[in-house]
Write an enzyme that holds these catalytic residues in place. Structure first.
Site, PDB file in Angstrom:
ATOM      1  N   HIS A 103      -5.215 -50.247 -12.278  1.00 23.45           N
ATOM      2  CA  HIS A 103      -5.596 -50.181 -13.375  1.00 23.45           C
ATOM      3  C   HIS A 103      -5.457 -50.509 -14.788  1.00 23.45           C
ATOM      4  O   HIS A 103      -7.035 -51.113 -15.435  1.00 23.45           O
ATOM      5  CB  HIS A 103      -4.711 -48.541 -13.508  1.00 23.45           C
ATOM      6  CG  HIS A 103      -4.685 -47.423 -14.713  1.00 23.45           C
ATOM      7  ND1 HIS A 103      -6.187 -46.885 -14.878  1.00 23.45           N
ATOM      8  CD2 HIS A 103      -4.345 -47.682 -16.470  1.00 23.45           C
ATOM      9  CE1 HIS A 103      -6.527 -46.299 -16.339  1.00 23.45           C
ATOM     10  NE2 HIS A 103      -5.676 -47.092 -17.052  1.00 23.45           N
ATOM     11  N   GLU A 104      -4.842 -51.349 -15.025  1.00 19.82           N
ATOM     12  CA  GLU A 104      -4.612 -52.726 -15.215  1.00 19.82           C
ATOM     13  C   GLU A 104      -6.000 -53.921 -15.605  1.00 19.82           C
ATOM     14  O   GLU A 104      -6.069 -53.999 -16.098  1.00 19.82           O
ATOM     15  CB  GLU A 104      -2.902 -53.307 -15.869  1.00 19.82           C
ATOM     16  CG  GLU A 104      -2.578 -51.899 -16.144  1.00 19.82           C
ATOM     17  CD  GLU A 104      -2.620 -50.953 -17.447  1.00 19.82           C
ATOM     18  OE1 GLU A 104      -3.680 -51.670 -18.074  1.00 19.82           O
ATOM     19  OE2 GLU A 104      -2.655 -50.266 -17.802  1.00 19.82           O
ATOM     20  N   HIS A 107      -8.833 -52.185 -16.276  1.00 26.54           N
ATOM     21  CA  HIS A 107      -9.601 -52.566 -18.004  1.00 26.54           C
ATOM     22  C   HIS A 107      -9.928 -54.384 -18.195  1.00 26.54           C
ATOM     23  O   HIS A 107     -10.639 -54.529 -19.190  1.00 26.54           O
ATOM     24  CB  HIS A 107      -7.912 -52.130 -18.773  1.00 26.54           C
ATOM     25  CG  HIS A 107      -7.571 -51.404 -18.941  1.00 26.54           C
ATOM     26  ND1 HIS A 107      -8.170 -50.281 -19.362  1.00 26.54           N
ATOM     27  CD2 HIS A 107      -6.351 -50.152 -19.230  1.00 26.54           C
ATOM     28  CE1 HIS A 107      -7.762 -48.813 -19.764  1.00 26.54           C
ATOM     29  NE2 HIS A 107      -6.731 -49.576 -18.928  1.00 26.54           N
ATOM     30  N   HIS A 111     -13.117 -54.975 -20.047  1.00 30.57           N
ATOM     31  CA  HIS A 111     -12.729 -56.491 -21.063  1.00 30.57           C
ATOM     32  C   HIS A 111     -14.419 -57.480 -20.261  1.00 30.57           C
ATOM     33  O   HIS A 111     -15.789 -58.095 -20.838  1.00 30.57           O
ATOM     34  CB  HIS A 111     -11.781 -57.243 -20.935  1.00 30.57           C
ATOM     35  CG  HIS A 111     -11.689 -57.921 -22.283  1.00 30.57           C
ATOM     36  ND1 HIS A 111     -10.565 -58.920 -22.460  1.00 30.57           N
ATOM     37  CD2 HIS A 111     -12.947 -57.732 -22.754  1.00 30.57           C
ATOM     38  CE1 HIS A 111     -11.277 -59.718 -23.754  1.00 30.57           C
ATOM     39  NE2 HIS A 111     -11.846 -59.326 -23.525  1.00 30.57           N
TER      40      HIS A 111
END
Length: 232
Positions: A103-104, A107, A111
């Protein structure tokens, strides 16, 4: 001394539904995380190894991964280009660790691809931090001094915090979709392991939904209080 509107007040009932949802969402994430941090994955890779493999596969070799001491404090920092993972995720060989780590990474990929909601959230974050900290003080000063202008500015400032929460929702849901797709296509997880990771990430997403509903409810309450004091 008793200040109407800031201790017991009927307008607190506006917050009640959101508070109930928030407690339920916290219960869901706690129970899902507790269950799936105990389920070891067949691939035998740690959360940090999952993250590194996903990042490298996306060409994000410059994004670092760090161990972070806060329980469930896992996050991606776009300003430093670093993913910080709690010890249980960083070292964990579990469904929960793989899901959260992926999940991270979602991100970080957002980006990289300039995903619009993330770009907007990142740009407004400094202003939102200042505005949200000042909003309640401005509102209280406006109410106690009978100055509608200060109260309205406080409401406007708090509205920025609400906007931030709303923008956060697509950011989080999109990161989870990316994570689950990568975990399955790259065969980090198999079968029921994917379903378990989905339950963990869905439960985590509900905490953001609850936070958004709480922020909206608080904004409605501030508007109701302001209207009541203006009527008086």
């Amino acid at each position: 001394m008793f200040y109407p509107g800031f201790y017991f007040d009927p307008t607190y009932l506006i917050l009640l539904p959101a508070m109930i949802i928030a407690f339920w969402a916290q219960f869901k994430i706690d129970s899902a995380y507790k269950k799936y941090k105990a389920v070891r994955i067949a691939s035998g890779v740690t959360g940090s190894e999952v993250a590194r493999s996903i990042l490298d596969g996306a060409g994000l070799f410059d994004v670092r991964i760090e161990r972070y001491g806060k329980h469930l404090g896992d996050h991606y920092d776009p300003s430093s280009r670093v993913i910080r993972l709690s010890p249980e995720v960083y070292d964990g060989v579990t469904v929960a660790a793989a899901g959260i780590a992926a999940h991270e990474c979602g991100h970080a990929i957002q980006h990289q691809t300039h995903y619009a909601p993330l770009v907007l959230r990142t740009r407004i974050a400094p202003a939102v931090n200042i505005a949200s900290n000042a909003s309640i003080w401005l509102f209280m000063i406006g109410i106690f001094l009978g100055n509608p202008l200060f109260a309205r500015i406080g409401i406007i400032f708090f509205s920025l915090a609400v906007l931030y929460q709303i923008i956060t929702l697509p950011v989080e849901f999109n990161a989870s979709r990316r994570a689950l797709n990568i975990l399955e296509t790259r065969t980090f997880l198999y079968g029921d392991e994917i379903k378990g990771a989905q339950k963990v990430l869905n439960a985590a997403a509900m905490t953001y939904v609850a936070a958004t509903l709480m922020a909206i409810s608080q904004l409605i309450r501030l508007i109701a209080l302001n209207n009541r004091y203006n009527d008086n």
